[in-house]
Design an enzyme around this catalytic site. Structure first.
Site, PDB file in Angstrom:
ATOM      1  N   ASP A 100       5.046  -2.833  10.979  1.00  0.00           N
ATOM      2  CA  ASP A 100       5.340  -1.792  10.480  1.00  0.00           C
ATOM      3  C   ASP A 100       7.236  -2.508  10.931  1.00  0.00           C
ATOM      4  OD1 ASP A 100       4.073   0.042  10.301  1.00  0.00           O
ATOM      5  OD2 ASP A 100       4.268   1.305  12.135  1.00  0.00           O
ATOM      6  N   SER A 150       0.030   6.451   4.756  1.00  0.00           N
ATOM      7  CA  SER A 150      -0.600   5.537   5.410  1.00  0.00           C
ATOM      8  C   SER A 150      -1.553   5.444   6.473  1.00  0.00           C
ATOM      9  CB  SER A 150       0.870   5.308   6.323  1.00  0.00           C
ATOM     10  OG  SER A 150       0.730   5.474   7.075  1.00  0.00           O
ATOM     11  N   HIS A 197       2.212   6.444  13.435  1.00  0.00           N
ATOM     12  CA  HIS A 197       1.423   5.097  12.919  1.00  0.00           C
ATOM     13  C   HIS A 197      -0.118   4.703  14.420  1.00  0.00           C
ATOM     14  CE1 HIS A 197       3.208   3.389   9.384  1.00  0.00           C
ATOM     15  NE2 HIS A 197       2.292   4.585   8.796  1.00  0.00           N
TER      16      HIS A 197
END
Length: 178
Positions: free
Chosen positions: A120, A54, A94
């Site tokens: 998210d 990701s 992230h």
């Protein structure tokens, strides 16, 4: 395997105790180093492995990240954070894309994987739209590419993990001092 037990039987008790203590010392030293890193970095998990794609191309699956988590450091957009969400065991790596700072110093922020289409919010617990500082495990300060692949392989193939641990244990117990 029979050769291994033969070696163990031939070793006198004193040698065997010495090797077991040696092994215990290695394990306890590793734990002390880990606890020391926790104190120095302020992060409950100073080293993490990236488990998904990701965050590509910034980080790839198997990259080892080094984290710090000093509470005085302000969280800024663009920074890469590792956070935990209620109901999920594994922390997520992230990038912070939006930060809301209130007058009283409270900060709320939103994250997104570089390689993901959407933010998210779908990963946060139900009804949660923003993360807070308490959710942060750490912030990425450095990384080693692909070093964590061993961890991923051990998680994906438990038999490999046990075989590797058995070999390492046997090596430490049977290694003779020269």
């Amino acid at each position: 395997a029979m050769d291994l037990f033969g070696d163990l039987r031939r070793m006198n008790k004193r040698q065997l105790y010495y090797q077991v203590l040696n092994f215990a010392m290695i394990v306890s030293s590793a734990l002390m180093i880990w606890k020391g890193l926790i104190v120095v970095t302020g992060s409950e998990s100073p080293i993490v492995v990236v488990l998904s794609g990701s965050m590509e191309p910034a980080f790839h699956r198997g990259d080892l990240l080094f984290l710090t988590n000093f509470h005085d450091d302000p969280i800024r957009a663009g920074e890469i954070v590792v956070f935990k969400v209620e109901g999920r065991d594994i922390p997520i790596v992230h990038r912070v894309i939006k930060v809301h700072e209130k007058g009283n110093g409270n900060i709320k922020f939103l994250t997104k994987g570089d390689n993901n289409e959407v933010d998210d919010r779908g990963l946060y617990k139900e009804g949660q739209n923003w993360l807070e500082k308490k959710d942060v495990v750490g912030r990425a300060r450095g990384f080693l590419p692909y070093v964590g692949m061993v961890t991923i392989i051990m998680n994906d193939y438990p038999k490999f993990k046990y075989a590797l641990l058995a070999v390492m244990g046997a090596y430490v117990l049977l290694k003779r001092e020269s």
